[in-house]
Enzyme design. Structure first.
Site, mmCIF file in Angstrom:
data_model
loop_
_atom_site.group_PDB
_atom_site.id
_atom_site.type_symbol
_atom_site.label_atom_id
_atom_site.label_comp_id
_atom_site.label_asym_id
_atom_site.label_seq_id
_atom_site.Cartn_x
_atom_site.Cartn_y
_atom_site.Cartn_z
ATOM 1 N N CYS A 119 0.952 -1.298 0.067
ATOM 2 C CA CYS A 119 0.103 0.166 -0.069
ATOM 3 C C CYS A 119 0.757 1.194 -0.114
ATOM 4 O O CYS A 119 1.680 1.771 -0.972
ATOM 5 C CB CYS A 119 -0.959 -0.120 1.059
ATOM 6 S SG CYS A 119 -2.206 1.075 0.938
ATOM 7 N N HIS A 147 -3.595 -5.418 0.524
ATOM 8 C CA HIS A 147 -2.900 -5.882 1.957
ATOM 9 C C HIS A 147 -3.246 -7.401 2.087
ATOM 10 O O HIS A 147 -4.378 -8.046 2.283
ATOM 11 C CB HIS A 147 -4.169 -5.186 3.016
ATOM 12 C CG HIS A 147 -3.953 -3.777 3.190
ATOM 13 N ND1 HIS A 147 -2.727 -3.245 3.891
ATOM 14 C CD2 HIS A 147 -4.331 -2.886 2.287
ATOM 15 C CE1 HIS A 147 -2.743 -1.991 3.787
ATOM 16 N NE2 HIS A 147 -3.973 -1.618 2.920
ATOM 17 N N GLU A 163 -1.812 -8.965 4.531
ATOM 18 C CA GLU A 163 -1.967 -9.405 5.879
ATOM 19 C C GLU A 163 -3.509 -9.572 6.455
ATOM 20 O O GLU A 163 -3.340 -10.004 7.536
ATOM 21 C CB GLU A 163 -1.390 -8.177 6.497
ATOM 22 C CG GLU A 163 -1.764 -6.905 6.824
ATOM 23 C CD GLU A 163 -1.573 -6.034 5.562
ATOM 24 O OE1 GLU A 163 -1.224 -6.651 4.562
ATOM 25 O OE2 GLU A 163 -1.659 -4.907 5.741
#
Ligand code: XMP
Length: 604
Positions: free
Chosen positions: A82, A171, A173
């Site tokens: 990001c 993302h 994660e």
């Protein structure tokens, strides 16, 4: 000395999430602030890769977070996520621009990759990833080529094969990115490092380190009954021997029912030494006539410090006696996205007095390198009872932040025929309750009214989603509750908020309801189906029946940063409501159906 990944924290709320996902792959991941580490730091041969986290700023803004771009030329693989992706490209001569309205993406997006980049090994060519960005990379940095895009984002994944640099707009994660974990695994493969960060290894190495650090000294530790301090206590008792470690438990009068006995028994059962300090009068005395949530929190924190100081005044710490604390890794790091929770947590373990002791080398924090799941794994490894290791988190100020107070008595007589009392008349499917609680919307804490839903719906997921829509639309509320039952008859004719502070009678009232909830969870085998379950007491009564209301707040979460409503069966809620309402002083029982955000987990 473990091989490791360094995560540069550009202020995004997910830096800890990235680190804990990497650690689940048995690789040590450490978070550092970009302005605190220089090129020389990265030359450490144990650093095998670098992750640049997301962040709230725009890379083209003056003063936005940055690091030395020379680290991208060290030959160590870099993964920019990001903001990190945008920074990486800009640093190497690319361009980042605000996305057009159609280029801003929040939520799920389908990513198509070209099957060339090793970051996408074993990932379907088209797969869903989680996006959250307003800016985009419009021109790639030197040596980069595109390898993945979504409908709205042309450069959603890029790489520089020569320098082993990777940038992704999405993302990996967050759990919603189905193949996100595979991306992180692939990156670790690219970094070619040993996967040697296991809790067994940590325990083995740490025992020797701690022994060397502490030597013959004695250690005192304030235990709270929570997982972190109990595991720290057990670890030190194991390593040094129980006679060298003195545990202190402060009964602040704001504990759960039976908590003091539970802690005493469980600590004794693990063969450690515990002294209980009965300070209930001091805490409750200081809370008399206090109504503001933050004032209460501060008083409880300060009283705890006073108790510690009084102890240190009679038991001086010196080179022969150290203070131990159950601080865990997230508590030691200040990140933009977690600043609020850090302020809460650091209350006890980073106040000035303690900081002075830390600076003087009088404090040891044996769990400061671990995340909560690792602390639990260590607890299990040392043979602590499963039940103790998997207890729900409980806030330091205890029931003090679950007893809502009111400075004055107010009565509200709804005049439906005249004013509709905010019912269907004016199309709101809720009534505004006349008290306030804390919420979190955007990066700000809010202090607003709860809305009492007046809809018949009883599907919890539907109620939660309705609550989000209503809170986004109506600015006077920040959470929604649904009635579970009441001791008054008929519909609400009158609401009353009674002047109240925290006092022994109210503590006992909440303890009873909280105890019903906890024991019923155990009886029905659903304790581990929720992450935490605050039970809240509010000085709110209806139709002059009873004095107060109880709010149930079941929580589903991984890290308390975001949360959804714990979806326990209705049978459970019915059972506890019936039990709680046997107390005549309870007017009504509500269920909080708000996610976090917009509501916080606690009501204060
Ligand atoms: P919120 O209410 O901010 O809570 O969503 C997030 C997590 O933090 C806990 N919490 C506290 N813990 N002292 C603590 O030690 C506090 O003052 C405090 N306030 C909230 C809360 O229980 C949840 O797990």
């Amino acid at each position: 000395m473990h091989e490791k990944i360094i995560i540069l924290d550009f202020g995004g709320q997910y830096a800890h999430l990235i680190a804990s996902r990497i650690r689940r792959e048995q690789v040590l991941a450490e978070i550092h602030q970009p302005d605190e580490v220089d090129l020389a730091f990265f030359q450490d041969p144990n650093i095998k890769g670098i992750v640049l986290s997301g962040g709230p700023q725009s890379v083209y803004d003056e003063g936005s977070a940055s690091c030395d771009p020379e680290i991208f030329k060290l030959g160590k693989p870099v993964l920019g996520i990001c903001y990190g992706h945008q920074f990486l490209n800009q640093a190497l001569g690319g361009k980042v621009v605000p996305g057009k309205d159609s280029g801003k993406e929040f939520g799920r997006a389908e990513l198509t990759h070209d099957q060339q980049c090793p970051l996408f090994k074993d990932i379907p060519t088209v797969s869903p990833f989680w996006m959250s960005h307003g800016d985009e990379v419009s021109q790639l940095g030197e040596g980069f080529e595109g390898c993945g895009n979504t409908d709205l984002c042309h450069n959603a994944a890029v790489w520089n094969a020569d320098l082993n640099l990777f940038g992704i707009q999405f993302h990996p994660e967050v759990t919603h990115s189905e193949y996100g974990h595979q991306i992180l695994k692939n990156f670790l493969d690219i970094c070619e490092l040993k996967r040697d960060w296991t809790i067994e290894k940590f325990y083995e190495e740490h025992q020797a380190n701690l022994k060397a650090q502490i030597g013959d000294k004695h250690v005192v530790l304030f235990v709270s009954g929570g997982v972190d301090s109990t595991v720290a206590f057990a670890l030190l008792s194991n390593i040094l021997g129980a006679d060298k470690v003195q545990g202190l438990f402060v009964d602040n009068g704001l504990l759960r029912q039976g908590e003091r006995d539970y802690v005493e028994k469980s600590i004794k059962a693990i063969g450690a030494r515990l002294t209980v300090m009965d300070e209930a009068d001091r805490f409750l005395g200081n809370l008399t006539g206090v109504y503001e949530p933050e004032a209460k929190r501060e008083i409880i924190g300060n009283t705890f410090i006073d108790v510690q100081k009084a102890f240190f005044a009679t038991h001086e710490l010196d080179e022969n006696t150290l203070l131990a604390q159950g601080t865990i890794y997230p508590d030691t790091i200040e990140t933009g996205g977690t600043k609020n929770s850090d302020t809460i947590k650091t209350h006890h373990n980073r106040v000035p007095e303690i900081q002075k002791m830390i600076d003087a080398g009088l404090v040891i924090e044996p769990l400061a390198d671990l995340y909560k799941d690792e602390v639990r794994a260590l607890g299990e490894l040392m043979g602590l009872p499963h039940e103790l290791v998997w207890r729900h988190p409980f806030p330091g100020p205890g029931l003090g932040v679950r007893i809502l107070c009111a400075e004055e008595t107010t009565e509200d007589i709804p005049q439906r025929d005249v004013n509709a009392f905010t019912l269907q008349r004016n199309k709101k499917p809720f009534e505004v309750l006349p008290l306030k609680s804390v919420g979190v919307q955007g990066d700000f804490r809010t202090y607003k009214h709860p809305g009492l839903l007046t809809v018949a719906e009883d599907d919890l997921a539907e109620l939660e989603s309705l609550s989000t829509k209503l809170i986004n639309h109506y600015t006077d509320i920040n959470r929604c509750v649904k009635s579970l039952g009441h001791n008054y008859d008929g519909r609400i004719e009158r609401t009353k908020v009674k002047q109240s502070d925290v006092n022994p009678e109210r503590v006992a009232r909440l303890q009873r309801a909280d105890h019903i909830v906890t024991t019923t969870m155990h009886e029905m085998g659903v304790y581990n189906d929720v992450w935490q379950f605050p039970v809240v007491l509010a000085p709110l009564s209806f139709n002059n029946v009873g004095e107060e209301s109880i709010i149930l707040r079941p929580i589903d979460s991984i890290d308390a940063m975001s949360a959804t409503v714990g979806k326990l069966p209705w049978e459970f809620f019915k059972k506890v409501t019936t039990e709680i309402l046997k107390d005549d002083s309870i007017s009504a029982v509500f269920l909080d159906v708000t996610s976090k955000p917009p509501g916080t987990i606690e009501w204060e």
